[in-house]
Motif scaffolding. Structure first.
Motif, PDB file in Angstrom:
ATOM      1  N   MET A   1       2.109  10.382 -16.252  1.00  0.00           N
ATOM      2  CA  MET A   1       3.078  10.329 -15.242  1.00  0.00           C
ATOM      3  C   MET A   1       3.070  11.434 -14.635  1.00  0.00           C
ATOM      4  N   TYR A   2       3.027  11.431 -13.172  1.00  0.00           N
ATOM      5  CA  TYR A   2       2.995  12.485 -12.415  1.00  0.00           C
ATOM      6  C   TYR A   2       4.305  12.766 -11.768  1.00  0.00           C
ATOM      7  N   ASP A   3       4.718  14.098 -11.517  1.00  0.00           N
ATOM      8  CA  ASP A   3       6.143  14.309 -10.904  1.00  0.00           C
ATOM      9  C   ASP A   3       5.883  15.073  -9.663  1.00  0.00           C
ATOM     10  N   TYR A   4       6.006  14.398  -8.504  1.00  0.00           N
ATOM     11  CA  TYR A   4       5.645  14.838  -7.205  1.00  0.00           C
ATOM     12  C   TYR A   4       7.369  14.596  -6.437  1.00  0.00           C
ATOM     13  N   SER A   5       7.575  15.464  -5.684  1.00  0.00           N
ATOM     14  CA  SER A   5       8.560  15.265  -4.697  1.00  0.00           C
ATOM     15  C   SER A   5       8.103  14.137  -3.840  1.00  0.00           C
ATOM     16  N   PHE A   6       9.320  13.478  -3.093  1.00  0.00           N
ATOM     17  CA  PHE A   6       8.859  12.401  -2.164  1.00  0.00           C
ATOM     18  C   PHE A   6       8.116  12.987  -0.980  1.00  0.00           C
ATOM     19  N   TRP A   7       8.480  14.232  -0.620  1.00  0.00           N
ATOM     20  CA  TRP A   7       7.975  14.628   0.801  1.00  0.00           C
ATOM     21  C   TRP A   7       6.712  15.042   0.438  1.00  0.00           C
ATOM     22  N   ASP A   8       6.364  15.850  -0.713  1.00  0.00           N
ATOM     23  CA  ASP A   8       4.909  16.165  -0.981  1.00  0.00           C
ATOM     24  C   ASP A   8       4.126  14.986  -0.984  1.00  0.00           C
ATOM     25  N   LEU A   9       4.614  13.901  -1.576  1.00  0.00           N
ATOM     26  CA  LEU A   9       3.713  12.503  -1.387  1.00  0.00           C
ATOM     27  C   LEU A   9       3.742  11.987  -0.086  1.00  0.00           C
ATOM     28  N   TRP A  10       4.774  12.036   0.840  1.00  0.00           N
ATOM     29  CA  TRP A  10       4.440  11.593   2.063  1.00  0.00           C
ATOM     30  C   TRP A  10       3.845  12.378   2.683  1.00  0.00           C
ATOM     31  N   GLU A  11       3.425  13.895   2.879  1.00  0.00           N
ATOM     32  CA  GLU A  11       2.620  14.337   3.360  1.00  0.00           C
ATOM     33  C   GLU A  11       1.233  14.168   3.069  1.00  0.00           C
ATOM     34  N   ASN A  12       0.946  14.251   1.503  1.00  0.00           N
ATOM     35  CA  ASN A  12      -0.428  14.343   1.105  1.00  0.00           C
ATOM     36  C   ASN A  12      -0.878  12.800   0.831  1.00  0.00           C
ATOM     37  N   ILE A  13       0.071  11.961   0.477  1.00  0.00           N
ATOM     38  CA  ILE A  13      -0.362  10.664   0.216  1.00  0.00           C
ATOM     39  C   ILE A  13      -0.039   9.323   0.917  1.00  0.00           C
ATOM     40  N   ILE A  14       1.380   9.321   1.173  1.00  0.00           N
ATOM     41  CA  ILE A  14       1.633   8.280   1.964  1.00  0.00           C
ATOM     42  C   ILE A  14       1.259   8.434   3.465  1.00  0.00           C
ATOM     43  N   PHE A  15       1.407   9.182   4.031  1.00  0.00           N
ATOM     44  CA  PHE A  15       0.981   9.211   5.442  1.00  0.00           C
ATOM     45  C   PHE A  15      -0.282   9.012   5.485  1.00  0.00           C
ATOM     46  N   PRO A  16      -1.347   9.846   4.844  1.00  0.00           N
ATOM     47  CA  PRO A  16      -2.798   9.360   5.043  1.00  0.00           C
ATOM     48  C   PRO A  16      -3.145   8.047   4.751  1.00  0.00           C
ATOM     49  N   GLY A  17      -2.371   7.125   3.847  1.00  0.00           N
ATOM     50  CA  GLY A  17      -2.551   5.961   3.413  1.00  0.00           C
ATOM     51  C   GLY A  17      -1.981   5.179   4.476  1.00  0.00           C
ATOM     52  N   LEU A  18      -1.091   5.474   5.240  1.00  0.00           N
ATOM     53  CA  LEU A  18      -0.559   4.576   6.503  1.00  0.00           C
ATOM     54  C   LEU A  18      -1.619   4.660   7.526  1.00  0.00           C
ATOM     55  N   ILE A  19      -2.241   5.932   7.710  1.00  0.00           N
ATOM     56  CA  ILE A  19      -3.517   5.943   8.593  1.00  0.00           C
ATOM     57  C   ILE A  19      -4.643   5.194   8.291  1.00  0.00           C
ATOM     58  N   ASP A  20      -4.830   5.103   6.932  1.00  0.00           N
ATOM     59  CA  ASP A  20      -6.127   4.319   6.431  1.00  0.00           C
ATOM     60  C   ASP A  20      -5.742   2.718   6.634  1.00  0.00           C
ATOM     61  N   THR A  21      -4.489   2.469   6.480  1.00  0.00           N
ATOM     62  CA  THR A  21      -3.945   1.128   6.728  1.00  0.00           C
ATOM     63  C   THR A  21      -4.174   0.619   8.171  1.00  0.00           C
ATOM     64  N   LEU A  22      -3.595   1.581   8.989  1.00  0.00           N
ATOM     65  CA  LEU A  22      -3.825   1.183  10.296  1.00  0.00           C
ATOM     66  C   LEU A  22      -5.240   1.211  10.657  1.00  0.00           C
ATOM     67  N   ILE A  23      -6.142   1.723  10.092  1.00  0.00           N
ATOM     68  CA  ILE A  23      -7.498   1.906  10.675  1.00  0.00           C
ATOM     69  C   ILE A  23      -8.068   0.468  10.152  1.00  0.00           C
ATOM     70  N   MET A  24      -7.662   0.319   8.855  1.00  0.00           N
ATOM     71  CA  MET A  24      -8.281  -1.165   8.442  1.00  0.00           C
ATOM     72  C   MET A  24      -7.681  -2.287   9.084  1.00  0.00           C
ATOM     73  N   LEU A  25      -6.513  -2.178   9.406  1.00  0.00           N
ATOM     74  CA  LEU A  25      -5.657  -3.179  10.144  1.00  0.00           C
ATOM     75  C   LEU A  25      -6.363  -3.669  11.825  1.00  0.00           C
ATOM     76  N   ALA A  26      -6.561  -2.383  12.381  1.00  0.00           N
ATOM     77  CA  ALA A  26      -7.273  -2.461  13.756  1.00  0.00           C
ATOM     78  C   ALA A  26      -8.723  -2.750  13.592  1.00  0.00           C
ATOM     79  N   GLY A  27      -9.577  -2.334  12.541  1.00  0.00           N
ATOM     80  CA  GLY A  27     -10.631  -2.544  12.625  1.00  0.00           C
ATOM     81  C   GLY A  27     -11.060  -3.907  12.201  1.00  0.00           C
ATOM     82  N   SER A  28     -10.269  -4.605  11.500  1.00  0.00           N
ATOM     83  CA  SER A  28     -10.475  -5.920  10.978  1.00  0.00           C
ATOM     84  C   SER A  28      -9.897  -7.040  11.803  1.00  0.00           C
ATOM     85  N   ALA A  29      -8.878  -6.732  12.552  1.00  0.00           N
ATOM     86  CA  ALA A  29      -8.318  -7.521  13.504  1.00  0.00           C
ATOM     87  C   ALA A  29      -9.217  -7.740  14.864  1.00  0.00           C
ATOM     88  N   ILE A  30     -10.039  -6.531  15.113  1.00  0.00           N
ATOM     89  CA  ILE A  30     -11.185  -6.617  16.136  1.00  0.00           C
ATOM     90  C   ILE A  30     -12.195  -7.514  15.706  1.00  0.00           C
TER      91      ILE A  30
END
Length: 220
Positions: A1-30
Motif C-alpha cells: 500500500m502506497y501513501d500519497y497525498s491527494f494533490w500529489d496524486l492529482w498532479e502526477n497521476i490523476i491529471f495525466p490519466g485525465l489527459i490520456d482518457t480524453l485522447i482515447m475518447l477523442a481518437g476513438s470517437a473519430i
C-alpha cells in the motif's frame, strides 16, 4: 500500500490519466464515427427498403455488426491483442486502446447512425427520386443532411458509451482514469482517488451531454 497525498496524486497521476482518457475518447470517437458512418450507409442502402436492396450484403454486414457488438468489450479487447500488437506495435497504451475501442464501438455507432438515417421522411426520398436524382445524390443531399440532427443526438449517446470503454481499457494496460481508479484507488484503498476519478468521469459525461444537446438544438 502506497501513501500519497491527494494533490500529489492529482498532479502526477490523476491529471495525466485525465489527459490520456480524453485522447482515447477523442481518437476513438473519430475512428468509430468514420467507420460507423460508412457501415451505417451500407446497411441503410442495402436494406430491403433501401435505395439499393441487397439481401446478401445487408445480412452479412448486419451479422458482423451484431456479433462484434454482442461481445463484452474487455473480452474483445483481449482477443484481438495479437492484431492490436501487429497494427499499433504494442498491446498497451493509449493508441492500442483506441484501436480496440474502434473494433468494439464502431458496430454500436453504426447501429445508432443507421437508426438516424431511417428517421428521414420517405416522402423526401421519393420527391428527390421523382426529380431524377441518382441514388448517390439522394444519399448525400437528402438522407445525410436530413439526418444530421438525429445523428448528433445519437452520437452523443455513442460518445458517452465510448467513454465507458476507455475506463474499462484502463484495467488492461491502456492507462487513463480507469487505470488510476483501479491501481491508485481500489487496490491502494484510497477512496479519495477512487471516487475522485469517478466524479471526473461523471463530469465528462455531463459536459458531453450538455454539448450534444446544445448542438442538437442549434441544428434542429
Amino acid at each position: 500500500m502506497y501513501d500519497y497525498s491527494f494533490w500529489d496524486l492529482w498532479e502526477n497521476i490523476i491529471f495525466p490519466g485525465l489527459i490520456d482518457t480524453l485522447i482515447m475518447l477523442a481518437g476513438s470517437a473519430i475512428t468509430c464515427g468514420i467507420v460507423g458512418f460508412i457501415v451505417a450507409l451500407v446497411l441503410v442502402t442495402t436494406d430491403p427498403r433501401g435505395l439499393r436492396p441487397n439481401r446478401a450484403v445487408y445480412e452479412a454486414t448486419s451479422t458482423i455488426v451484431g456479433l462484434l457488438w454482442s461481445l463484452p468489450f474487455i473480452i474483445l479487447a483481449i482477443s484481438i491483442i495479437p492484431l492490436t500488437r501487429f497494427v499499433v506495435g504494442t498491446s498497451i497504451g493509449v493508441w492500442a486502446a483506441v484501436f480496440a475501442i474502434t473494433f468494439a464501438g464502431s458496430p454500436f455507432i453504426a447501429r445508432l447512425l443507421e437508426s438516424a438515417f431511417k428517421e428521414v421522411n420517405p416522402s423526401l426520398i421519393e420527391a428527390a427520386r421523382s426529380l431524377g436524382a441518382s441514388d448517390w445524390q439522394i444519399t448525400l443531399r437528402v438522407i445525410v443532411p436530413e439526418a444530421v440532427p438525429a445523428m448528433v443526438s445519437q452520437m452523443t449517446l455513442g460518445v458517452i458509451t465510448l467513454l465507458g470503454f476507455t475506463a474499462i481499457a484502463g484495467t488492461i494496460g491502456a492507462g487513463g482514469l480507469g487505470a488510476v481508479a483501479l491501481t491508485y484507488g481500489y487496490q491502494n484503498f484510497n477512496d479519495q482517488v477512487m471516487y475522485g476519478t469517478a466524479l471526473l468521469l461523471v463530469l465528462i459525461v455531463v459536459i458531453i451531454q450538455l454539448a450534444g444537446n446544445a448542438l442538437y438544438r442549434k441544428i434542429k
